[in-house]
Design an enzyme around this catalytic site. Structure first.
Site, PDB file in Angstrom:
ATOM      1  N   LYS A  13       2.342  10.783 -12.947  1.00  0.00           N
ATOM      2  CA  LYS A  13       2.863  11.269 -11.663  1.00  0.00           C
ATOM      3  C   LYS A  13       4.138  10.534 -11.271  1.00  0.00           C
ATOM      4  CE  LYS A  13      -0.951  10.378  -9.363  1.00  0.00           C
ATOM      5  NZ  LYS A  13      -1.874   9.856 -10.399  1.00  0.00           N
ATOM      6  N   ARG A  88      -5.434  11.992  -1.718  1.00  0.00           N
ATOM      7  CA  ARG A  88      -6.338  11.528  -2.767  1.00  0.00           C
ATOM      8  C   ARG A  88      -7.788  11.885  -2.457  1.00  0.00           C
ATOM      9  NH1 ARG A  88      -2.991   7.525  -5.140  1.00  0.00           N
ATOM     10  NH2 ARG A  88      -3.906   6.525  -6.951  1.00  0.00           N
ATOM     11  N   ARG A 127       1.376  -0.488 -19.400  1.00  0.00           N
ATOM     12  CA  ARG A 127       2.434  -0.364 -18.385  1.00  0.00           C
ATOM     13  C   ARG A 127       2.915  -1.731 -17.888  1.00  0.00           C
ATOM     14  NH1 ARG A 127       1.694   3.465 -13.335  1.00  0.00           N
ATOM     15  NH2 ARG A 127      -0.211   2.270 -12.955  1.00  0.00           N
ATOM     16  N   ARG A 160       0.411  -4.812 -13.418  1.00  0.00           N
ATOM     17  CA  ARG A 160      -0.343  -4.630 -12.180  1.00  0.00           C
ATOM     18  C   ARG A 160      -1.785  -5.073 -12.383  1.00  0.00           C
ATOM     19  NH1 ARG A 160       0.990   1.483 -10.299  1.00  0.00           N
ATOM     20  NH2 ARG A 160      -1.225   1.356  -9.778  1.00  0.00           N
ATOM     21  N   ARG A 171     -10.719   3.100 -11.360  1.00  0.00           N
ATOM     22  CA  ARG A 171      -9.796   4.111 -10.816  1.00  0.00           C
ATOM     23  C   ARG A 171     -10.142   5.501 -11.329  1.00  0.00           C
ATOM     24  NH1 ARG A 171      -4.601   1.310 -12.753  1.00  0.00           N
ATOM     25  NH2 ARG A 171      -3.370   3.060 -11.970  1.00  0.00           N
TER      26      ARG A 171
HETATM   27  P1  ADP Z   1      -2.291   5.400  -9.777  1.00  0.00           P
HETATM   28  O1  ADP Z   1      -2.041   6.809  -9.317  1.00  0.00           O
HETATM   29  O2  ADP Z   1      -1.695   5.120 -11.115  1.00  0.00           O
HETATM   30  O3  ADP Z   1      -3.730   4.993  -9.675  1.00  0.00           O
HETATM   31  P2  ADP Z   1      -0.904   4.374  -7.423  1.00  0.00           P
HETATM   32  O4  ADP Z   1       0.242   3.471  -7.504  1.00  0.00           O
HETATM   33  O5  ADP Z   1      -0.693   5.772  -6.957  1.00  0.00           O
HETATM   34  O6  ADP Z   1      -1.559   4.358  -8.870  1.00  0.00           O
HETATM   35  O7  ADP Z   1      -2.033   3.742  -6.473  1.00  0.00           O
HETATM   36  C1  ADP Z   1      -2.454   2.415  -6.610  1.00  0.00           C
HETATM   37  C2  ADP Z   1      -3.537   2.099  -5.584  1.00  0.00           C
HETATM   38  O8  ADP Z   1      -3.019   2.274  -4.253  1.00  0.00           O
HETATM   39  C3  ADP Z   1      -4.770   2.992  -5.624  1.00  0.00           C
HETATM   40  O9  ADP Z   1      -5.704   2.581  -6.590  1.00  0.00           O
HETATM   41  C4  ADP Z   1      -5.306   2.818  -4.188  1.00  0.00           C
HETATM   42  O10 ADP Z   1      -5.945   1.581  -4.021  1.00  0.00           O
HETATM   43  C5  ADP Z   1      -4.029   2.783  -3.381  1.00  0.00           C
HETATM   44  N1  ADP Z   1      -3.624   4.115  -2.899  1.00  0.00           N
HETATM   45  C6  ADP Z   1      -2.478   4.797  -3.233  1.00  0.00           C
HETATM   46  N2  ADP Z   1      -2.430   5.983  -2.616  1.00  0.00           N
HETATM   47  C7  ADP Z   1      -3.565   6.068  -1.867  1.00  0.00           C
HETATM   48  C8  ADP Z   1      -4.113   7.048  -0.997  1.00  0.00           C
HETATM   49  N3  ADP Z   1      -3.489   8.208  -0.785  1.00  0.00           N
HETATM   50  N4  ADP Z   1      -5.295   6.793  -0.397  1.00  0.00           N
HETATM   51  C9  ADP Z   1      -5.947   5.644  -0.592  1.00  0.00           C
HETATM   52  N5  ADP Z   1      -5.498   4.682  -1.415  1.00  0.00           N
HETATM   53  C10 ADP Z   1      -4.325   4.876  -2.037  1.00  0.00           C
END
Ligand code: ADP
Ligand code: ZN
Length: 228
Positions: A13, A88, A127, A160, A171
């Site tokens: 994404k 999400r 990554r 990370r 996740r």
């Molecule tokens: P990825 O999509 O690769 O898991 P992101 O960088 O989008 O990584 O998200 C990392 C973390 O940030 C998630 O595991 C969560 O803890 C938090 N996060 C991001 N977006 C949201 C959201 N919309 N709602 C709740 N938590 C979020």
């Protein structure tokens, strides 16, 4: 153009969002980046969210929504945007629908990037992220010119915490439990475009560009699969 990118962690994404941003002159809104920035800047909210993020759990809706609304209110999002990592869960999707309705805005596309688990794990575990400009690299798929150093700004790269194996597994679990139901949600709204994201980033982007340039809003008949 307003686009939502949906899909499991590691589907690409963030990578596709950056390509879309440059190609279509859109603003890239990543809630993950907004949250990581809140942590890095030592904001009050950052202290609360760090624990959730390190484990790979979702941060409470209210906190994410607060950051997102702030971002959507800034004028650099007026020319259209790509939402990466939001919504999400169904409750976030409903909040977004309501906020858009109030502003008379609509979402043009929800792109569902589909990737298989082994591909996801390979991508996430390799990554590396720039500590300063957040650019993403990969030890084998997208290596930086100089090991451990960002090509763009010369700062050091780091892994990370949530890209360690245990957090990755969590996740994926959270994705299946909370996020996967959004596929049906946007299918119902006839906005979903499904794309096979197991290929390398430029290949996926080519297909994505085709979909976005060839289908106008009016003729988009409903949910459809990318053409091969
Ligand atoms: P990825 O999509 O690769 O898991 P992101 O960088 O989008 O990584 O998200 C990392 C973390 O940030 C998630 O595991 C969560 O803890 C938090 N996060 C991001 N977006 C949201 C959201 N919309 N709602 C709740 N938590 C979020
Ligand atoms: Zn950098």
């Amino acid at each position: 153009m307003r686009i939502i990118l949906l899909g499991p962690p590691g589907a690409g994404k963030g990578t596709q969002a950056k390509l879309l941003k440059d190609n279509f002159k859109l603003s890239h809104i990543s809630t993950g980046d907004l949250l990581r920035k809140a942590v890095a800047d030592n904001m009050t909210i950052g202290k609360t969210v760090k624990g959730y993020m390190d484990k790979g759990d979702l941060v409470p809706d209210s906190l994410v929504v607060e950051l997102l609304k702030e971002k959507l209110a800034s004028k650099d999002t007026n020319g259209g945007f790509i939402l990466d990592g939001f919504p999400r869960n169904v409750s976030q999707a409903e909040i977004l629908d309501k906020a858009f309705k109030e502003k008379n805005l609509n979402i043009d596309y929800v792109i569902y990037l589909k990737a298989d688990e082994p591909v996801i794990i390979q991508r996430l575990s390799g990554r590396r992220v720039c500590s300063k400009c957040q650019a993403n690299f990969h030890v084998t798929n997208m290596p930086p010119k100089k090991k451990g150093i960002c090509d763009n700004c010369g700062s050091s790269l780091y892994q990370r915490t949530d890209d360690q194996e245990e957090a990755i597994r969590n996740r994926l679990k959270v994705y299946l439990k909370e996020t996967a139901s959004l596929i049906g949600y946007y299918l119902n709204q006839k906005k979903l475009v499904e794309m096979d994201a197991n290929f390398e980033a430029p290949v996926v982007f080519d297909k994505l560009k085709n979909v976005l340039s060839n289908s106008t809003k009016i003729s988009l008949p409903g949910a459809f699969k990318e053409r091969a």
